[in-house]
Design an enzyme around this catalytic site. Structure first.
Site, PDB file in Angstrom:
ATOM      1  N   LYS A  54       4.574   5.798   4.894  1.00 49.80           N
ATOM      2  CA  LYS A  54       3.875   4.519   4.946  1.00 49.80           C
ATOM      3  C   LYS A  54       3.655   4.027   6.375  1.00 49.80           C
ATOM      4  O   LYS A  54       3.225   2.888   6.580  1.00 49.80           O
ATOM      5  CB  LYS A  54       4.642   3.472   4.130  1.00 49.80           C
ATOM      6  N   PRO A 101       0.828  -1.208   0.000  1.00 47.21           N
ATOM      7  CA  PRO A 101       0.000   0.000   0.000  1.00 47.21           C
ATOM      8  C   PRO A 101       0.863   1.260   0.000  1.00 47.21           C
ATOM      9  O   PRO A 101       1.856   1.341   0.711  1.00 47.21           O
ATOM     10  CB  PRO A 101      -0.805  -0.130   1.298  1.00 47.21           C
ATOM     11  N   GLU A 102       0.472   2.229  -0.808  1.00 43.15           N
ATOM     12  CA  GLU A 102       1.250   3.461  -0.909  1.00 43.15           C
ATOM     13  C   GLU A 102       0.654   4.529   0.009  1.00 43.15           C
ATOM     14  O   GLU A 102      -0.336   4.304   0.699  1.00 43.15           O
ATOM     15  CB  GLU A 102       1.335   3.894  -2.367  1.00 43.15           C
ATOM     16  N   ARG A 139      13.225  -4.053  -7.181  1.00 41.99           N
ATOM     17  CA  ARG A 139      11.808  -3.754  -7.365  1.00 41.99           C
ATOM     18  C   ARG A 139      11.516  -3.615  -8.860  1.00 41.99           C
ATOM     19  O   ARG A 139      12.356  -3.174  -9.635  1.00 41.99           O
ATOM     20  CB  ARG A 139      11.409  -2.454  -6.649  1.00 41.99           C
TER      21      ARG A 139
END
Length: 288
Positions: free
Chosen positions: A52, A2-3, A278
């Protein structure tokens, strides 16, 4: 993962539904029993997001700190309910249903259950779930870069790092110590929107470009908070489709669109590659 916009939505939900109430906390899974015991029976006084990380402050000067990581998610029930987090399971969005969701038996994987006067919340799969002192919580906050969604954010901290580092801009934007809350999707989409090659050394970009990156992230994250979804396309590239209808097919330019024609240049130049472990999505035609 989740950002930042999702974490701010979580913070706002807790502020609306749980703050000023005496809360009951438990750990059905058993991995947060001691931390929950320190907080249960106390009144929540503030809910905040930094990047975050989410923080729930209590009247006994202790703080619940949660980082969802890759798999964490909140389920909210009662009079106001939704699910936020774990994009691999529910998408970077919230799932809502009609009617009151009654309190049920928690799943065996529930790290913490929070029960308020009219609503409840269950947390599963977080990377971090801990009880901190206010000083310890501040130490965590101080280590996070400026958060574009916070009114008190100081973008100069980002500009100072960007002016000096030789790291690639695609890596810098994912560094939570440099700028807080940006994840893989906002990174990829923001760089595309500014025609920036993600492999460009950050200190070779102009101050004006650094400022444009910051301002565009503010804009995109605010849309995320408003809609509960990551929508990065401009109206001209989804004609006749509003924000409410854009997700998922018309929501993004490059994220998970490898092998498909670019919405801007029309070429088949969108690729996915690895950058610092990533996935990185970008258009090799637009972002030369």
């Amino acid at each position: 993962m989740p950002e930042g916009h999702s974490i701010h939505r979580i913070a706002r939900h807790f502020d609306d539904v749980f703050v000023t109430q005496q809360l009951r906390l438990s750990s059905p899974q058993g991995r947060f029993v001691d931390g929950a015991q320190l907080l249960t029976g106390h009144c929540a006084v503030a809910s905040e997001a930094y990047g975050k990380h989410w923080f729930l402050y209590f009247d006994n000067d202790l703080v619940l700190n949660v980082h969802l990581g890759m798999y964490g998610a909140w389920t909210f029930g009662g009079q106001q309910h939704s699910s936020i987090g774990a994009p691999r399971k529910i998408g970077e969005q919230e799932d809502h249903s009609d009617g009151t969701v009654e309190l049920t038996e928690p799943r065996p994987t529930t790290r913490v259950r929070i029960i308020g006067e009219h609503s409840w919340a269950d947390l599963v799969g977080p990377a971090i779930c801990r009880t901190l002192t206010i000083a310890e919580a501040q130490d965590v906050i101080d280590a996070i870069g400026p958060d574009p969604l916070r009114d008190d954010a100081d973008p100069q901290r980002f500009y100072d790092v960007a002016a000096k580092t030789r790291r690639r801009i695609g890596a810098v934007l994912m560094d939570q110590k440099v700028i807080g809350g940006i994840g893989n999707i906002f990174r990829a989409e923001g760089l595309f929107r500014l025609d920036l090659n993600p492999h460009t050394q950050t200190n070779t970009l102009t101050r004006e470009t650094h400022e444009a990156i910051w301002q565009d992230q503010v804009h995109l994250l605010e849309i995320g908070v408003e809609t509960g979804r990551i929508i990065t396309t401009d109206a001209e590239h989804r004609p006749g489709i509003g924000l409410g209808e854009a997700w998922p097919e018309h929501a993004n330019y490059v994220y998970q669109r490898q092998g498909r024609p670019c919405l801007v240049c029309g070429a088949n130049g969108i690729i996915v590659e690895a950058l610092e472990a990533r996935k990185l999505y970008w258009c090799t035609t637009c972002q030369q």
